[in-house]
Scaffold this active site. Structure first.
Site, PDB file in Angstrom:
ATOM      1  N   PRO A  84       7.937 -18.606  10.270  1.00 47.29           N
ATOM      2  CA  PRO A  84       8.965 -18.067  11.155  1.00 47.29           C
ATOM      3  C   PRO A  84       8.467 -17.844  12.577  1.00 47.29           C
ATOM      4  CG  PRO A  84       8.588 -16.650   9.201  1.00 47.29           C
ATOM      5  CD  PRO A  84       7.435 -17.600   9.323  1.00 47.29           C
TER       6      PRO A  84
ATOM      7  N   SER B  63       3.453 -18.860  10.128  1.00 48.11           N
ATOM      8  CA  SER B  63       4.094 -18.391  11.368  1.00 48.11           C
ATOM      9  C   SER B  63       4.124 -19.556  12.346  1.00 48.11           C
ATOM     10  CB  SER B  63       3.271 -17.255  11.982  1.00 48.11           C
ATOM     11  OG  SER B  63       3.722 -16.939  13.283  1.00 48.11           O
TER      12      SER B  63
ATOM     13  N   TYR C 292      -4.883 -13.659  15.886  1.00 45.38           N
ATOM     14  CA  TYR C 292      -3.713 -13.721  14.987  1.00 45.38           C
ATOM     15  C   TYR C 292      -3.338 -15.191  14.775  1.00 45.38           C
ATOM     16  CZ  TYR C 292       0.945 -13.306  13.010  1.00 45.38           C
ATOM     17  OH  TYR C 292       2.043 -13.446  12.189  1.00 45.38           O
TER      18      TYR C 292
ATOM     19  N   THR D 293      11.016  -6.900  12.493  1.00 43.98           N
ATOM     20  CA  THR D 293      10.562  -6.124  11.324  1.00 43.98           C
ATOM     21  C   THR D 293       9.661  -5.006  11.872  1.00 43.98           C
ATOM     22  OG1 THR D 293       8.574  -7.462  11.101  1.00 43.98           O
ATOM     23  CG2 THR D 293      10.511  -8.227   9.885  1.00 43.98           C
ATOM     24  N   GLU D 294       8.760  -4.522  11.034  1.00 47.19           N
ATOM     25  CA  GLU D 294       7.778  -3.554  11.542  1.00 47.19           C
ATOM     26  C   GLU D 294       6.574  -4.251  12.176  1.00 47.19           C
ATOM     27  OE1 GLU D 294       6.826  -0.792   8.387  1.00 47.19           O
ATOM     28  OE2 GLU D 294       8.936  -0.288   8.109  1.00 47.19           O
ATOM     29  N   PHE D 295       6.641  -5.587  12.221  1.00 42.25           N
ATOM     30  CA  PHE D 295       5.517  -6.401  12.698  1.00 42.25           C
ATOM     31  C   PHE D 295       4.984  -5.950  14.063  1.00 42.25           C
ATOM     32  CE2 PHE D 295       4.082 -10.100  15.143  1.00 42.25           C
ATOM     33  CZ  PHE D 295       3.148 -10.677  14.310  1.00 42.25           C
TER      34      PHE D 295
ATOM     35  N   VAL E  65      -4.756  -5.673  -0.018  1.00 45.03           N
ATOM     36  CA  VAL E  65      -5.187  -7.055  -0.298  1.00 45.03           C
ATOM     37  C   VAL E  65      -6.602  -7.349   0.204  1.00 45.03           C
ATOM     38  CG1 VAL E  65      -2.839  -8.045  -0.404  1.00 45.03           C
ATOM     39  CG2 VAL E  65      -4.088  -8.052   1.779  1.00 45.03           C
TER      40      VAL E  65
ATOM     41  N   VAL F 154      10.846 -12.489  14.229  1.00 42.17           N
ATOM     42  CA  VAL F 154      11.672 -11.783  13.247  1.00 42.17           C
ATOM     43  C   VAL F 154      11.524 -10.286  13.516  1.00 42.17           C
ATOM     44  CG1 VAL F 154      12.202 -11.513  10.786  1.00 42.17           C
ATOM     45  CG2 VAL F 154      10.877 -13.503  11.551  1.00 42.17           C
TER      46      VAL F 154
ATOM     47  N   ARG G 250       0.823  -1.220   0.000  1.00 37.82           N
ATOM     48  CA  ARG G 250       0.000   0.000   0.000  1.00 37.82           C
ATOM     49  C   ARG G 250       0.849   1.258   0.000  1.00 37.82           C
ATOM     50  NH1 ARG G 250      -3.031  -1.375   5.323  1.00 37.82           N
ATOM     51  NH2 ARG G 250      -0.854  -1.962   5.641  1.00 37.82           N
TER      52      ARG G 250
HETATM   53  P1  NDP Z   1       6.084  -5.902   8.281  1.00 36.34           P
HETATM   54  O1  NDP Z   1       5.077  -5.133   9.068  1.00 36.34           O
HETATM   55  O2  NDP Z   1       7.479  -5.404   8.280  1.00 36.34           O
HETATM   56  O3  NDP Z   1       5.579  -6.073   6.777  1.00 36.34           O
HETATM   57  C1  NDP Z   1       4.236  -6.358   6.477  1.00 36.34           C
HETATM   58  C2  NDP Z   1       4.006  -6.153   4.984  1.00 36.34           C
HETATM   59  O4  NDP Z   1       2.643  -6.494   4.695  1.00 36.34           O
HETATM   60  C3  NDP Z   1       4.221  -4.710   4.555  1.00 36.34           C
HETATM   61  O5  NDP Z   1       4.938  -4.682   3.352  1.00 36.34           O
HETATM   62  C4  NDP Z   1       2.812  -4.179   4.347  1.00 36.34           C
HETATM   63  O6  NDP Z   1       2.809  -3.240   3.288  1.00 36.34           O
HETATM   64  C5  NDP Z   1       2.057  -5.447   3.921  1.00 36.34           C
HETATM   65  N1  NDP Z   1       0.636  -5.318   4.223  1.00 36.34           N
HETATM   66  C6  NDP Z   1       0.061  -5.257   5.453  1.00 36.34           C
HETATM   67  N2  NDP Z   1      -1.252  -5.066   5.346  1.00 36.34           N
HETATM   68  C7  NDP Z   1      -1.530  -5.009   4.013  1.00 36.34           C
HETATM   69  C8  NDP Z   1      -2.714  -4.812   3.263  1.00 36.34           C
HETATM   70  N3  NDP Z   1      -3.894  -4.637   3.860  1.00 36.34           N
HETATM   71  N4  NDP Z   1      -2.634  -4.801   1.921  1.00 36.34           N
HETATM   72  C9  NDP Z   1      -1.442  -4.968   1.300  1.00 36.34           C
HETATM   73  N5  NDP Z   1      -0.288  -5.164   1.953  1.00 36.34           N
HETATM   74  C10 NDP Z   1      -0.326  -5.174   3.290  1.00 36.34           C
HETATM   75  O7  NDP Z   1       6.019  -7.386   8.862  1.00 36.34           O
HETATM   76  P2  NDP Z   1       6.794  -8.755   8.471  1.00 36.34           P
HETATM   77  O8  NDP Z   1       7.726  -8.580   7.366  1.00 36.34           O
HETATM   78  O9  NDP Z   1       7.277  -9.316   9.733  1.00 36.34           O
HETATM   79  O10 NDP Z   1       5.526  -9.625   8.025  1.00 36.34           O
HETATM   80  C11 NDP Z   1       5.449 -10.324   6.793  1.00 36.34           C
HETATM   81  C12 NDP Z   1       4.702 -11.630   7.011  1.00 36.34           C
HETATM   82  O11 NDP Z   1       5.452 -12.443   7.914  1.00 36.34           O
HETATM   83  C13 NDP Z   1       3.317 -11.476   7.646  1.00 36.34           C
HETATM   84  O12 NDP Z   1       2.436 -12.369   7.004  1.00 36.34           O
HETATM   85  C14 NDP Z   1       3.543 -11.889   9.099  1.00 36.34           C
HETATM   86  O13 NDP Z   1       2.377 -12.386   9.687  1.00 36.34           O
HETATM   87  C15 NDP Z   1       4.601 -12.961   8.901  1.00 36.34           C
HETATM   88  N6  NDP Z   1       5.386 -13.293  10.067  1.00 36.34           N
HETATM   89  C16 NDP Z   1       6.117 -12.337  10.730  1.00 36.34           C
HETATM   90  C17 NDP Z   1       6.877 -12.696  11.843  1.00 36.34           C
HETATM   91  C18 NDP Z   1       7.619 -11.697  12.644  1.00 36.34           C
HETATM   92  O14 NDP Z   1       8.009 -12.022  13.801  1.00 36.34           O
HETATM   93  N7  NDP Z   1       7.912 -10.523  12.146  1.00 36.34           N
HETATM   94  C19 NDP Z   1       6.948 -14.090  12.275  1.00 36.34           C
HETATM   95  C20 NDP Z   1       6.125 -14.996  11.532  1.00 36.34           C
HETATM   96  C21 NDP Z   1       5.405 -14.603  10.452  1.00 36.34           C
HETATM   97  P3  NDP Z   1       2.000  -1.868   3.255  1.00 36.34           P
HETATM   98  O15 NDP Z   1       1.834  -1.408   4.673  1.00 36.34           O
HETATM   99  O16 NDP Z   1       2.845  -0.959   2.412  1.00 36.34           O
HETATM  100  O17 NDP Z   1       0.729  -2.244   2.593  1.00 36.34           O
HETATM  101  C1  8X3 Z   2       4.891 -13.645  14.290  1.00 37.11           C
HETATM  102  C2  8X3 Z   2       5.513 -14.412  15.400  1.00 37.11           C
HETATM  103  O1  8X3 Z   2       5.231 -15.067  17.858  1.00 37.11           O
HETATM  104  O2  8X3 Z   2       4.812 -12.755  17.250  1.00 37.11           O
HETATM  105  O3  8X3 Z   2       4.019 -14.410  13.556  1.00 37.11           O
HETATM  106  O4  8X3 Z   2       3.254 -14.461  16.637  1.00 37.11           O
HETATM  107  S1  8X3 Z   2       4.637 -14.157  16.852  1.00 37.11           S
END
Ligand code: NDP
Ligand code: 8X3
Length: 251
Positions: free
Chosen positions: A181, A138, A151, A186-188, A59, A184, A34
């Site tokens: 994973p 995840s 979640y 990230t911005e999560f 999405v 990790v 986005r």
């Molecule tokens: P980030 O927040 O860094 O990245 C998330 C990405 O998803 C961004 O690029 C964001 O882009 C995109 N996104 C979110 N909402 C939307 C939307 N509504 N439409 C389109 N794009 C969207 O997090 P991660 O890189 O950590 O997350 C990536 C994946 O990994 C996710 O599915 C997450 O659940 C999974 N994951 C993460 C873990 C962690 O600990 N970080 C562990 C396990 C799994 P934008 O905002 O520009 O749309």
């Molecule tokens: C991301 C890992 O443990 O924060 O999916 O749910 S956790």
């Protein structure tokens, strides 16, 4: 011939790291997200190295997903590799205090968004009887942790969809696998805690979390196996992590 990958959630974290590693390895890219300015930055950086097209859509928006994917230029329209990565957690509350908008967001993005994108990409993969889909699940899709309720449910759904896709697409020779994973950095967590950067930082304090590049390396390994090899389901955690609730902190 060069392969083409479509990566959702390419603007940050795992998706961004994967996009950059793919570009370095000569894989043409269709990058989705986005945040248009971040998509533009990636395009500027890599357009001399590989063919690259960006798609700016949410999405959750069914019509936008199909419109965006229909608009991919002809020379990039045969997607060989789909990385279903866009997703996030929203909130970390006991079920009785859960916020309904957070629940909608997680189910709409992590589950329905992944389905919409896949549905839009599949016809050409089926026609060509080839393709590789990687679903980013995840550890939260393998076990449930306190306050993770919805979640975890969304990621358990990704686990089921990954299995279902593999079964149904088997007849077309399409490879399907998930990478799951643990923690990790990230911005999560910033998204999960609605911009509270201190709370987010705390999640990764006292141990070495995974870096998005660690997951990108694994994704690249998975997609670069020979055609007869499909890595169906993979769990990866930091060494300091044993489960969602057991993390050895000593730094
Ligand atoms: P980030 O927040 O860094 O990245 C998330 C990405 O998803 C961004 O690029 C964001 O882009 C995109 N996104 C979110 N909402 C939307 C939307 N509504 N439409 C389109 N794009 C969207 O997090 P991660 O890189 O950590 O997350 C990536 C994946 O990994 C996710 O599915 C997450 O659940 C999974 N994951 C993460 C873990 C962690 O600990 N970080 C562990 C396990 C799994 P934008 O905002 O520009 O749309
Ligand atoms: C991301 C890992 O443990 O924060 O999916 O749910 S956790």
């Amino acid at each position: 011939m060069k392969k083409t990958a479509l990566i959702t959630g390419a603007t940050s974290g795992i998706g961004k790291a994967t996009s950059e590693l793919f570009a370095k390895n000569g894989i043409n890219l269709v990058l989705c997200g986005r945040r248009q300015e971040r998509l533009a930055e990636l395009k500027n950086k890599w357009q001399g190295t590989v063919k690259i097209h960006t798609l700016n859509f949410d999405v959750r928006d069914r019509a936008s997903v199909f419109e965006a994917i229909d608009s991919i230029p002809e020379d990039l329209s045969n997607i060989d590799i789909l990385i279903n990565n866009a997703g996030n957690a929203h909130g970390l509350d006991p079920i009785e205090n859960g916020n309904l908008d957070d629940w909608d967001a997680m189910l709409d993005i992590n589950v329905k968004g992944l389905l919409y994108v896949s549905k839009a990409i599949l016809p050409k993969m089926i026609q060509r009887k080839s393709g590789h889909i990687i679903n980013i699940g995840s550890t939260a899709g393998k076990e449930v942790y306190p306050n993770g309720n919805v979640y975890c449910a969304s990621k358990h759904a990704v686990d089921a969809i990954n299995q279902g896709m593999r079964i149904d697409l088997n007849q077309y020779g399409i490879r399907v696998g998930a990478i799951n994973p643990g923690l990790v950095e990230t911005e999560f967590s910033e998204v999960r805690f609605k911009g509270d950067a201190n709370r987010a930082k705390n999640v990764y304090k006292g141990f070495q979390p995974l870096r998005p590049e660690d997951i990108a390396d694994i994704i690249f390994f998975v997609i670069s196996r020979p055609p007869h090899v499909n890595i169906a389901d993979l769990i990866v955690m930091p060494t300091a992590q044993a489960s969602s609730t057991i993390v050895r902190k000593e730094l």
